[in-house]
Design a protein around this motif. Sequence first.
Motif, PDB file in Angstrom:
ATOM      1  N   LEU A   9       5.605  -5.233  10.680  1.00 37.00           N
ATOM      2  CA  LEU A   9       4.538  -4.661  11.270  1.00 37.00           C
ATOM      3  C   LEU A   9       4.483  -4.160  12.772  1.00 37.00           C
ATOM      4  CD1 LEU A   9       1.473  -5.364   8.759  1.00 37.00           C
ATOM      5  CD2 LEU A   9       2.976  -3.328   8.744  1.00 37.00           C
ATOM      6  N   ARG A  10       5.043  -5.223  13.563  1.00 38.18           N
ATOM      7  CA  ARG A  10       4.791  -5.145  15.030  1.00 38.18           C
ATOM      8  C   ARG A  10       5.767  -3.954  15.536  1.00 38.18           C
ATOM      9  NH1 ARG A  10       5.769 -10.762  17.762  1.00 38.18           N
ATOM     10  NH2 ARG A  10       5.555  -9.290  19.522  1.00 38.18           N
ATOM     11  N   THR A  11       6.652  -3.762  14.762  1.00 42.12           N
ATOM     12  CA  THR A  11       7.755  -2.688  15.023  1.00 42.12           C
ATOM     13  C   THR A  11       7.561  -1.240  14.387  1.00 42.12           C
ATOM     14  OG1 THR A  11       9.474  -3.501  13.589  1.00 42.12           O
ATOM     15  CG2 THR A  11       9.611  -4.142  15.852  1.00 42.12           C
ATOM     16  N   ALA A  12       6.652  -1.029  13.084  1.00 40.19           N
ATOM     17  CA  ALA A  12       6.636  -0.085  12.354  1.00 40.19           C
ATOM     18  C   ALA A  12       5.252  -0.442  11.831  1.00 40.19           C
ATOM     19  CB  ALA A  12       7.741   0.030  11.489  1.00 40.19           C
ATOM     20  N   ARG A  13       4.322   0.202  12.443  1.00 35.78           N
ATOM     21  CA  ARG A  13       2.809   0.443  12.308  1.00 35.78           C
ATOM     22  C   ARG A  13       2.736   0.847  10.871  1.00 35.78           C
ATOM     23  NH1 ARG A  13       0.118  -3.879  14.176  1.00 35.78           N
ATOM     24  NH2 ARG A  13       0.702  -4.299  16.489  1.00 35.78           N
ATOM     25  N   ARG A  14       3.508   2.169  10.562  1.00 35.15           N
ATOM     26  CA  ARG A  14       3.182   3.028   9.567  1.00 35.15           C
ATOM     27  C   ARG A  14       4.096   2.614   8.422  1.00 35.15           C
ATOM     28  NH1 ARG A  14       2.071   8.853  12.552  1.00 35.15           N
ATOM     29  NH2 ARG A  14       0.392   8.199  13.897  1.00 35.15           N
ATOM     30  N   ASP A  15       4.677   1.419   8.357  1.00 32.02           N
ATOM     31  CA  ASP A  15       5.595   1.080   7.440  1.00 32.02           C
ATOM     32  C   ASP A  15       4.827   0.743   5.998  1.00 32.02           C
ATOM     33  OD1 ASP A  15       7.557   0.230   5.533  1.00 32.02           O
ATOM     34  OD2 ASP A  15       8.767  -0.662   7.260  1.00 32.02           O
ATOM     35  N   ARG A  16       4.783   1.465   4.985  1.00 28.07           N
ATOM     36  CA  ARG A  16       3.925   1.003   3.660  1.00 28.07           C
ATOM     37  C   ARG A  16       4.403  -0.164   2.998  1.00 28.07           C
ATOM     38  NH1 ARG A  16       3.062   6.959   0.986  1.00 28.07           N
ATOM     39  NH2 ARG A  16       1.930   7.952   2.663  1.00 28.07           N
ATOM     40  N   ALA A  28       5.977  -2.738   4.428  1.00 26.12           N
ATOM     41  CA  ALA A  28       5.499  -3.927   5.262  1.00 26.12           C
ATOM     42  C   ALA A  28       4.090  -4.186   5.004  1.00 26.12           C
ATOM     43  CB  ALA A  28       5.933  -3.760   6.776  1.00 26.12           C
ATOM     44  N   TRP A  29       3.025  -3.017   5.064  1.00 25.43           N
ATOM     45  CA  TRP A  29       1.846  -3.340   4.607  1.00 25.43           C
ATOM     46  C   TRP A  29       1.723  -3.889   3.147  1.00 25.43           C
ATOM     47  CZ3 TRP A  29      -2.006  -4.149   7.764  1.00 25.43           C
ATOM     48  CH2 TRP A  29      -2.230  -3.442   8.953  1.00 25.43           C
ATOM     49  N   THR A  30       2.357  -3.483   2.337  1.00 21.75           N
ATOM     50  CA  THR A  30       2.409  -3.791   0.871  1.00 21.75           C
ATOM     51  C   THR A  30       2.578  -5.410   0.795  1.00 21.75           C
ATOM     52  OG1 THR A  30       2.800  -1.535   0.045  1.00 21.75           O
ATOM     53  CG2 THR A  30       3.019  -3.429  -1.508  1.00 21.75           C
ATOM     54  N   TRP A  31       3.811  -5.795   1.401  1.00 18.43           N
ATOM     55  CA  TRP A  31       4.167  -7.123   1.230  1.00 18.43           C
ATOM     56  C   TRP A  31       3.294  -7.958   2.090  1.00 18.43           C
ATOM     57  CZ3 TRP A  31       6.587  -8.312  -2.832  1.00 18.43           C
ATOM     58  CH2 TRP A  31       7.598  -7.374  -3.386  1.00 18.43           C
ATOM     59  N   PHE A  32       2.630  -7.639   3.051  1.00 20.86           N
ATOM     60  CA  PHE A  32       1.751  -8.309   4.032  1.00 20.86           C
ATOM     61  C   PHE A  32       0.519  -8.583   3.255  1.00 20.86           C
ATOM     62  CE2 PHE A  32      -1.749  -8.293   7.021  1.00 20.86           C
ATOM     63  CZ  PHE A  32      -1.228  -9.724   7.660  1.00 20.86           C
ATOM     64  N   VAL A  33       0.051  -7.500   2.627  1.00 23.98           N
ATOM     65  CA  VAL A  33      -1.219  -7.677   1.652  1.00 23.98           C
ATOM     66  C   VAL A  33      -0.939  -8.571   0.484  1.00 23.98           C
ATOM     67  CG1 VAL A  33      -3.005  -6.579   0.217  1.00 23.98           C
ATOM     68  CG2 VAL A  33      -2.287  -5.625   2.410  1.00 23.98           C
ATOM     69  N   ILE A  34       0.139  -8.750  -0.315  1.00 24.88           N
ATOM     70  CA  ILE A  34       0.443  -9.509  -1.180  1.00 24.88           C
ATOM     71  C   ILE A  34       0.582 -10.803  -0.588  1.00 24.88           C
ATOM     72  CG2 ILE A  34       2.395 -10.273  -2.765  1.00 24.88           C
ATOM     73  CD1 ILE A  34       2.982  -7.348  -3.099  1.00 24.88           C
ATOM     74  N   ALA A  35       1.250 -11.211   0.196  1.00 22.75           N
ATOM     75  CA  ALA A  35       1.313 -12.736   0.765  1.00 22.75           C
ATOM     76  C   ALA A  35      -0.052 -13.273   1.180  1.00 22.75           C
ATOM     77  CB  ALA A  35       2.323 -12.738   1.902  1.00 22.75           C
ATOM     78  N   LEU A  36      -0.816 -12.227   1.837  1.00 22.17           N
ATOM     79  CA  LEU A  36      -2.214 -12.635   2.233  1.00 22.17           C
ATOM     80  C   LEU A  36      -2.953 -12.973   1.067  1.00 22.17           C
ATOM     81  CD1 LEU A  36      -4.173 -12.949   4.752  1.00 22.17           C
ATOM     82  CD2 LEU A  36      -4.675 -10.652   4.362  1.00 22.17           C
ATOM     83  N   PHE A  37      -2.937 -12.160   0.163  1.00 14.82           N
ATOM     84  CA  PHE A  37      -3.953 -12.332  -1.053  1.00 14.82           C
ATOM     85  C   PHE A  37      -3.268 -13.865  -1.720  1.00 14.82           C
ATOM     86  CE2 PHE A  37      -5.523  -8.375  -0.885  1.00 14.82           C
ATOM     87  CZ  PHE A  37      -6.881  -8.408  -1.622  1.00 14.82           C
ATOM     88  N   ALA A  38      -2.133 -14.123  -1.746  1.00  8.66           N
ATOM     89  CA  ALA A  38      -1.715 -15.404  -2.401  1.00  8.66           C
ATOM     90  C   ALA A  38      -2.109 -16.434  -1.554  1.00  8.66           C
ATOM     91  CB  ALA A  38      -0.022 -15.443  -2.250  1.00  8.66           C
ATOM     92  N   SER A  39      -2.111 -16.555  -0.187  1.00  4.26           N
ATOM     93  CA  SER A  39      -2.795 -17.642   0.525  1.00  4.26           C
ATOM     94  C   SER A  39      -4.161 -17.811   0.563  1.00  4.26           C
ATOM     95  CB  SER A  39      -2.407 -17.218   2.193  1.00  4.26           C
ATOM     96  OG  SER A  39      -2.779 -18.448   2.726  1.00  4.26           O
TER      97      SER A  39
END
Length: 221
Positions: free
Chosen positions: A57-64, A66-77
């Motif tokens: 996400l630091r290099t591609a802010r609009r990458d869907r 990257a946002w999807t997997w970031f949310v999945i990992a955040l919800f797991a934690s």
Amino acid sequence: MTRTIRPDAVLVQAVIAGALSFAHLHDIASAAGQDGWKAWAYPISVDLLLVAAWRRLRTARRDRAAWTWFVIALFASLGANIATAGLLDLTQVPAWLRILVAGWPALAFMGGTLLVHSPADAPAPAPAASDPVSDVPAATEVEMSREDEPPPAPAPELPAADPVPFVSAPNVPPALLDHARKIADTHRVTTGAPMAPDALRARLGLPAPMAAAIATELQLT
């Protein structure tokens, strides 16, 4: 020269949060039947996926993706932190949670592979700025070349066009005019509308100039 070490509050807070989240994920994995070293591998897998998504996400802010997997990992934690707060009986873990914990390695592997091997959107190249210094000689050369060009030759005079001869309208015989008037009057009485010049011409079988002159006399145009 000695350097004093000053603890960073943000760094200390990050270490504490990471350690607690790591422990909560370990407890959930262990309660779901993943004992031994496997229970310690689950927190590492979640944190690595979270870091990989954040780096993308630091290099591609609009990458869907990257946002999807970031949310999945955040919800797991976050889910592990909330579940170990007394809302879940760790001695009787439900079946759906066991399924999620058992399927997480494959999900995390797929997410990490997609994040690493998916091409990022390349930034659009900036347009090359024109050098104003280099433009000045080019403009000067264009002006000099225009000054050296000979003046354009005058355009040749065209001969005057011959005047179009005036063609007078043909004379209509009075008898023909009366006959045409009777036909036009009969058509008006029968149809209730004036007779068209083309219809009158077809009825009389006359050439176009003569028919036009009769239509003008009868005021059909």
